[in-house]
Design an enzyme around this catalytic site. Structure first.
Site, mmCIF file in Angstrom:
data_model
loop_
_atom_site.group_PDB
_atom_site.id
_atom_site.type_symbol
_atom_site.label_atom_id
_atom_site.label_comp_id
_atom_site.label_asym_id
_atom_site.label_seq_id
_atom_site.Cartn_x
_atom_site.Cartn_y
_atom_site.Cartn_z
ATOM 1 N N LEU A 65 116.583 -6.613 83.476
ATOM 2 C CA LEU A 65 116.855 -5.398 84.249
ATOM 3 C C LEU A 65 116.486 -4.190 83.405
ATOM 4 O O LEU A 65 117.140 -3.908 82.389
ATOM 5 C CB LEU A 65 118.332 -5.350 84.649
ATOM 6 C CG LEU A 65 118.747 -6.441 85.626
ATOM 7 C CD1 LEU A 65 120.260 -6.596 85.655
ATOM 8 C CD2 LEU A 65 118.216 -6.159 87.027
ATOM 9 N N ASN A 91 127.126 -5.305 85.869
ATOM 10 C CA ASN A 91 127.845 -5.774 84.685
ATOM 11 C C ASN A 91 126.950 -5.907 83.442
ATOM 12 O O ASN A 91 127.431 -5.771 82.325
ATOM 13 C CB ASN A 91 128.495 -7.130 85.029
ATOM 14 C CG ASN A 91 128.945 -7.901 83.818
ATOM 15 O OD1 ASN A 91 129.946 -7.562 83.180
ATOM 16 N ND2 ASN A 91 128.196 -8.943 83.451
ATOM 17 N N ASN A 95 126.040 -3.496 73.864
ATOM 18 C CA ASN A 95 126.429 -2.463 72.902
ATOM 19 C C ASN A 95 125.437 -2.550 71.736
ATOM 20 O O ASN A 95 125.632 -3.305 70.791
ATOM 21 C CB ASN A 95 127.875 -2.706 72.445
ATOM 22 C CG ASN A 95 128.413 -1.518 71.665
ATOM 23 O OD1 ASN A 95 127.649 -0.680 71.196
ATOM 24 N ND2 ASN A 95 129.722 -1.448 71.531
ATOM 25 N N GLN A 149 133.210 5.101 70.076
ATOM 26 C CA GLN A 149 133.287 4.015 69.097
ATOM 27 C C GLN A 149 132.691 4.451 67.763
ATOM 28 O O GLN A 149 133.149 4.036 66.705
ATOM 29 C CB GLN A 149 132.527 2.775 69.622
ATOM 30 C CG GLN A 149 132.584 1.585 68.657
ATOM 31 C CD GLN A 149 131.840 0.385 69.182
ATOM 32 O OE1 GLN A 149 132.237 -0.219 70.177
ATOM 33 N NE2 GLN A 149 130.747 0.035 68.531
ATOM 34 N N TYR A 155 124.940 3.524 74.321
ATOM 35 C CA TYR A 155 125.875 2.678 75.070
ATOM 36 C C TYR A 155 127.040 3.515 75.602
ATOM 37 O O TYR A 155 127.392 3.432 76.781
ATOM 38 C CB TYR A 155 126.370 1.578 74.137
ATOM 39 C CG TYR A 155 127.371 0.597 74.709
ATOM 40 C CD1 TYR A 155 126.971 -0.396 75.606
ATOM 41 C CD2 TYR A 155 128.715 0.634 74.320
ATOM 42 C CE1 TYR A 155 127.883 -1.319 76.100
ATOM 43 C CE2 TYR A 155 129.627 -0.281 74.809
ATOM 44 C CZ TYR A 155 129.210 -1.257 75.697
ATOM 45 O OH TYR A 155 130.116 -2.173 76.187
ATOM 46 N N ALA A 186 138.224 -3.645 77.234
ATOM 47 C CA ALA A 186 138.237 -3.160 75.844
ATOM 48 C C ALA A 186 137.827 -4.267 74.883
ATOM 49 O O ALA A 186 136.800 -4.177 74.211
ATOM 50 C CB ALA A 186 139.606 -2.614 75.490
ATOM 51 N N GLU A 187 138.631 -5.327 74.803
ATOM 52 C CA GLU A 187 138.384 -6.384 73.809
ATOM 53 C C GLU A 187 138.433 -7.744 74.514
ATOM 54 O O GLU A 187 139.508 -8.265 74.799
ATOM 55 C CB GLU A 187 139.454 -6.347 72.707
ATOM 56 C CG GLU A 187 139.709 -4.971 72.090
ATOM 57 C CD GLU A 187 138.539 -4.434 71.271
ATOM 58 O OE1 GLU A 187 137.782 -5.254 70.702
ATOM 59 O OE2 GLU A 187 138.384 -3.207 71.216
ATOM 60 N N VAL A 188 137.258 -8.286 74.802
ATOM 61 C CA VAL A 188 137.161 -9.551 75.545
ATOM 62 C C VAL A 188 136.223 -10.480 74.777
ATOM 63 O O VAL A 188 135.075 -10.101 74.492
ATOM 64 C CB VAL A 188 136.576 -9.319 76.962
ATOM 65 C CG1 VAL A 188 136.637 -10.606 77.784
ATOM 66 C CG2 VAL A 188 137.298 -8.181 77.684
#
Ligand code: NAP
Length: 261
Positions: A65, A91, A95, A149, A155, A186-188
């Site tokens: 994409l 989706n 980053n 960040q 990003y 956040a944190e996955v």
């Protein structure tokens, strides 16, 4: 609760791995037909095989994409094969560390192109169909849009723009009954997160430090927890929710800094 998703068609970009994979799997379990869109042929075919072996329907489209044409083709192939589109989950994103001090204008542009533009393109080309079905749109953003960040301007700019577009499109498309919402993880732990955490010298210590700061249950959010929110937001059961930024992160971004239990 029956989410009333049977035989409905949902496009999930970056749908072969991580958060996207969990959304695809949950949609399939609900009897919907997920369209897996991604650039990894191996991961896409593997997931397609797993779903079909379990008796689910799906469509697998391999594409990078980047240009508008790739999104246009995703929409036309979906319509050709499945005849309708009931929702889009934007989706796919990376980053990529295109920062201010550690980057340059060319890297920044590339990052915004690959993280942001296809969110717009996909909705642009799907819009005539979404109007017919009163479809739903989910934009997967990131906490970096809210907290920053450092070292990742492209990003962070893309993720912030996705939140702005969520509200903008919710206003523009309300007249057609199309709902637009964002989910902010956040944190996955996903393949991408694993690559990132492993880039630290002492990755185990870094991970434990992050986890110790997540208020609810001192643990990471699972991909399945993001997927559950996404699938609910795609369903008619969330029929009066639009323009929202749903922060699914165990309180990581918004809890009082004084919270230390
Ligand atoms: P992931 O593990 O890398 O999975 C994403 C999938 O999307 C991968 O298969 C990737 O392909 C594919 N992809 C990425 N860019 C693409 C492009 N331009 N065209 C086609 N396919 C593309 O990532 P994830 O951690 O699940 O992240 C999913 C979304 O959640 C992203 O938007 C990310 O910003 C957001 N998010 C994640 C976290 C987290 O903690 N994991 C936190 C905040 C936000 P490759 O494998 O070839 O790269």
């Amino acid at each position: 609760m029956d989410l009333l998703l049977k035989d409905k068609v949902f496009i999930v970009t970056g749908g072969a791995k991580g958060i996207g994979e969990a959304i695809v799997a949950e949609l399939a379990r609900e009897g919907a037909i997920p369209v897996i869109v991604g650039r990894s042929e191996e991961a896409g075919s593997l997931l397609e095989g797993k779903l079909k072996d379990a008796g689910h329907s799906c469509l697998n489209i391999i594409t990078e994409l980047y240009d508008p044409e790739s999104s246009e083709q995703v929409i036309s192939q979906t319509l050709e094969k499945l005849g309708a589109i009931h929702g889009i989950v934007n989706n796919a994103g990376v980053n990529d560390g295109a920062g201010l001090e550690n980057g340059d204008p060319e890297l920044f542009r590339k990052s915004v192109l690959s993280n942001l533009m296809h969110y717009y393109d996909m909705v642009h080309y799907a819009l005539p169909e979404l109007k017919k079905t009163k479809g739903a749109i989910i934009n997967i953003s990131s906490k970096t849009a809210i907290t920053g960040q450092g070292g990742t301007s492209g990003y962070a700019a893309s993720k912030g723009a996705q939140l702005a577009l969520t509200r903008e499109w919710a206003v523009e498309l309300a007249q057609y009954g199309i709902r637009v919402n964002a989910i902010v993880p956040a944190e996955v732990m996903t393949p991408q997160y694993e690559r990132w955490i492993n880039s630290f010298d002492d990755s185990e210590r870094s991970l434990n430090e992050i986890i110790s700061r997540i208020p609810l249950e001192k643990r990471m959010t699972s991909s399945e927890e993001i997927a559950a929110m996404a699938v609910f937001m795609l369903s008619e059961r969330s029929s009066h929710t639009t323009g929202q930024w749903l922060v699914v992160d165990g309180g990581y971004v918004h809890f009082d800094r004084a919270y230390n239990k």
